[in-house]
Design a protein around this motif. Structure first.
Motif, PDB file in Angstrom:
ATOM      1  N   SER A 160       6.609  20.216  35.348  1.00 58.12           N
ATOM      2  CA  SER A 160       7.857  21.341  34.996  1.00 58.12           C
ATOM      3  C   SER A 160       7.304  22.349  33.963  1.00 58.12           C
ATOM      4  CB  SER A 160       9.069  20.761  34.456  1.00 58.12           C
ATOM      5  OG  SER A 160       8.957  19.839  33.091  1.00 58.12           O
ATOM      6  N   LYS A 161       6.426  22.066  33.269  1.00 53.46           N
ATOM      7  CA  LYS A 161       6.323  22.829  32.420  1.00 53.46           C
ATOM      8  C   LYS A 161       6.979  22.689  30.842  1.00 53.46           C
ATOM      9  CE  LYS A 161       2.127  25.626  34.433  1.00 53.46           C
ATOM     10  NZ  LYS A 161       2.215  24.698  35.641  1.00 53.46           N
ATOM     11  N   SER A 162       7.074  21.622  30.951  1.00 52.59           N
ATOM     12  CA  SER A 162       8.901  21.706  29.903  1.00 52.59           C
ATOM     13  C   SER A 162       8.780  20.356  29.048  1.00 52.59           C
ATOM     14  CB  SER A 162      10.407  22.505  31.053  1.00 52.59           C
ATOM     15  OG  SER A 162      11.589  21.258  29.315  1.00 52.59           O
ATOM     16  N   VAL A 163       9.149  20.360  27.842  1.00 53.44           N
ATOM     17  CA  VAL A 163       9.224  19.322  27.020  1.00 53.44           C
ATOM     18  C   VAL A 163      10.631  18.639  26.815  1.00 53.44           C
ATOM     19  CG1 VAL A 163       7.092  19.629  26.226  1.00 53.44           C
ATOM     20  CG2 VAL A 163       8.841  21.024  24.699  1.00 53.44           C
ATOM     21  N   GLU A 164      11.362  19.386  27.398  1.00 52.03           N
ATOM     22  CA  GLU A 164      13.221  18.840  27.420  1.00 52.03           C
ATOM     23  C   GLU A 164      13.662  18.075  27.546  1.00 52.03           C
ATOM     24  OE1 GLU A 164      17.532  20.516  29.654  1.00 52.03           O
ATOM     25  OE2 GLU A 164      15.506  21.179  30.318  1.00 52.03           O
ATOM     26  N   PHE A 165      12.696  16.978  28.538  1.00 51.62           N
ATOM     27  CA  PHE A 165      13.077  15.516  28.485  1.00 51.62           C
ATOM     28  C   PHE A 165      12.324  14.730  27.812  1.00 51.62           C
ATOM     29  CE2 PHE A 165      15.047  17.510  32.620  1.00 51.62           C
ATOM     30  CZ  PHE A 165      16.546  17.096  32.274  1.00 51.62           C
ATOM     31  N   MET A 166      11.410  15.025  27.166  1.00 46.60           N
ATOM     32  CA  MET A 166      10.757  14.254  25.623  1.00 46.60           C
ATOM     33  C   MET A 166      10.944  14.280  24.890  1.00 46.60           C
ATOM     34  SD  MET A 166       6.612  14.286  26.016  1.00 46.60           S
ATOM     35  CE  MET A 166       5.915  15.767  25.306  1.00 46.60           C
ATOM     36  N   THR A 218       9.380  26.230  27.863  1.00 46.51           N
ATOM     37  CA  THR A 218      10.379  24.910  27.263  1.00 46.51           C
ATOM     38  C   THR A 218      11.774  26.182  27.620  1.00 46.51           C
ATOM     39  OG1 THR A 218       9.318  23.129  27.121  1.00 46.51           O
ATOM     40  CG2 THR A 218      11.501  22.850  26.972  1.00 46.51           C
ATOM     41  N   LYS A 219      10.859  26.661  25.949  1.00 52.36           N
ATOM     42  CA  LYS A 219      11.869  27.925  25.303  1.00 52.36           C
ATOM     43  C   LYS A 219      12.769  29.280  26.631  1.00 52.36           C
ATOM     44  CE  LYS A 219      11.731  29.672  21.263  1.00 52.36           C
ATOM     45  NZ  LYS A 219      10.872  30.017  19.843  1.00 52.36           N
ATOM     46  N   ARG A 220      11.248  29.389  26.919  1.00 53.07           N
ATOM     47  CA  ARG A 220      11.380  30.462  28.277  1.00 53.07           C
ATOM     48  C   ARG A 220      11.986  30.425  29.332  1.00 53.07           C
ATOM     49  NH1 ARG A 220       5.964  31.581  27.742  1.00 53.07           N
ATOM     50  NH2 ARG A 220       5.469  30.615  28.946  1.00 53.07           N
ATOM     51  N   GLN A 221      11.973  28.585  29.719  1.00 54.17           N
ATOM     52  CA  GLN A 221      13.176  27.927  30.940  1.00 54.17           C
ATOM     53  C   GLN A 221      14.174  28.759  30.728  1.00 54.17           C
ATOM     54  OE1 GLN A 221      11.440  24.706  32.476  1.00 54.17           O
ATOM     55  NE2 GLN A 221       8.909  25.597  32.389  1.00 54.17           N
ATOM     56  N   ASN A 222      14.514  27.541  28.717  1.00 55.32           N
ATOM     57  CA  ASN A 222      15.998  27.244  28.702  1.00 55.32           C
ATOM     58  C   ASN A 222      16.381  28.184  28.663  1.00 55.32           C
ATOM     59  OD1 ASN A 222      15.710  24.701  28.983  1.00 55.32           O
ATOM     60  ND2 ASN A 222      15.135  24.393  26.171  1.00 55.32           N
ATOM     61  N   ALA A 223      15.859  30.068  27.942  1.00 52.55           N
ATOM     62  CA  ALA A 223      16.495  30.964  27.479  1.00 52.55           C
ATOM     63  C   ALA A 223      16.696  31.570  29.450  1.00 52.55           C
ATOM     64  CB  ALA A 223      15.742  32.257  27.529  1.00 52.55           C
ATOM     65  N   GLU A 224      15.986  31.719  29.993  1.00 55.07           N
ATOM     66  CA  GLU A 224      16.326  32.059  31.758  1.00 55.07           C
ATOM     67  C   GLU A 224      17.570  31.595  32.604  1.00 55.07           C
ATOM     68  OE1 GLU A 224      12.698  31.666  33.342  1.00 55.07           O
ATOM     69  OE2 GLU A 224      11.092  32.779  32.658  1.00 55.07           O
ATOM     70  N   ARG A 225      17.671  29.727  31.791  1.00 56.13           N
ATOM     71  CA  ARG A 225      18.880  29.409  33.077  1.00 56.13           C
ATOM     72  C   ARG A 225      19.973  29.925  31.657  1.00 56.13           C
ATOM     73  NH1 ARG A 225      17.857  23.713  30.845  1.00 56.13           N
ATOM     74  NH2 ARG A 225      15.655  24.121  32.251  1.00 56.13           N
TER      75      ARG A 225
END
Length: 240
Positions: A160-166, A218-225
């Motif tokens: 996912s290229k995201s560390v949101e759940f780690m 992760t920051k980019r994905q959260n900003a887009e969401r």
């Protein structure tokens, strides 16, 4: 010289206890999030199930009847056992029914395993050395499983290229915990502690490297969401 080694080992053991306690408490922000959202989302119960049985094994290993002079091993792992019970209760409370039953069955299986091992070792094996070897060998496997349990989350991070759940602090203190207990076991050589904790050090470092690698994405994905939520809001207000 021997006296200095005893003091050094005790001092490192105390530091290890402190770091281990912080490690056990480090998922608190995750569980506050679970409690507030009333959902476990994509968080995995695997690290907490592995830590639960691992703490139980090390409590047994550190008992005077099994491996004398290991009180620092008992104190921290008994504390960790209690903390993991709370975490698993929250997972049971906020998981979907199928997942809840699966977690419950694993917990029951782990409790039966720990109780059976304790009874068999304490009744059938007569010497401390043999008890330490049997329980220590199983502890080594349990510790490796605990450290390896985030591998599924690491796979999710890469995909996912995201560390949101780690959780970051869980990864950081897994690394520091591995370092401290490896040092503890090197002062008075204990292969049962060295092997899994040196592996834990390596896996903890790998998690930290992944965190550094995917933190910005992760920051980019959260900003887009967040931006998408704001875009949807006017339509929701208009009843569309």
């Amino acid at each position: 010289m021997v006296f200095n080694k005893v003091i050094a080992r005790f001092a490192v053991g105390v530091i290890g206890n402190i770091i281990s306690l912080v490690l056990f408490l480090s998922p608190l922000p995750t569980f506050v999030r679970i409690w507030k959202k009333k959902s476990v989302e994509q968080f995995s119960p695997a690290p907490y199930l592995a830590t639960f049985v691992n703490c139980g094994l090390w409590v047994l290993y550190g008992m005077p009847l099994v491996h004398p002079h290991s009180i620092l091993v008992v104190t921290i792992n008994a504390t960790g056992l209690g903390i993991e019970v709370v975490y698993l209760m929250l997972f049971l409370l906020y998981s979907e029914r199928v997942k809840r039953m699966k977690i419950l069955l694993i917990i029951v299986g782990e409790i039966i395993f720990l109780a059976s091992l304790a009874i068999l070792v304490l009744t059938l094996v007569q010497t401390h050395k043999k008890r330490s070897t049997i329980v220590g060998s199983i502890c080594m496997v349990g510790n490796i499983l605990m450290y390896a349990s985030p591998l599924a989350i690491m796979k999710l991070v890469i995909r996912s290229k995201s560390v949101e759940f780690m959780p970051f602090f869980l990864s950081l203190f897994s690394f520091l915990n591995g370092v401290s207990w490896t040092t503890y076991a090197l002062i008075r050589f204990d292969a049962f502690i060295i092997v899994p904790n040196s592996m834990g050090t390596a896996l903890g470092l790998a998690q930290l490297l992944l965190y550094a690698m995917y933190y910005e994405s992760t920051k980019r994905q959260n900003a887009e969401r967040l931006a998408q939520c704001y875009l949807r809001r006017p339509s929701l207000v208009n009843g569309e």
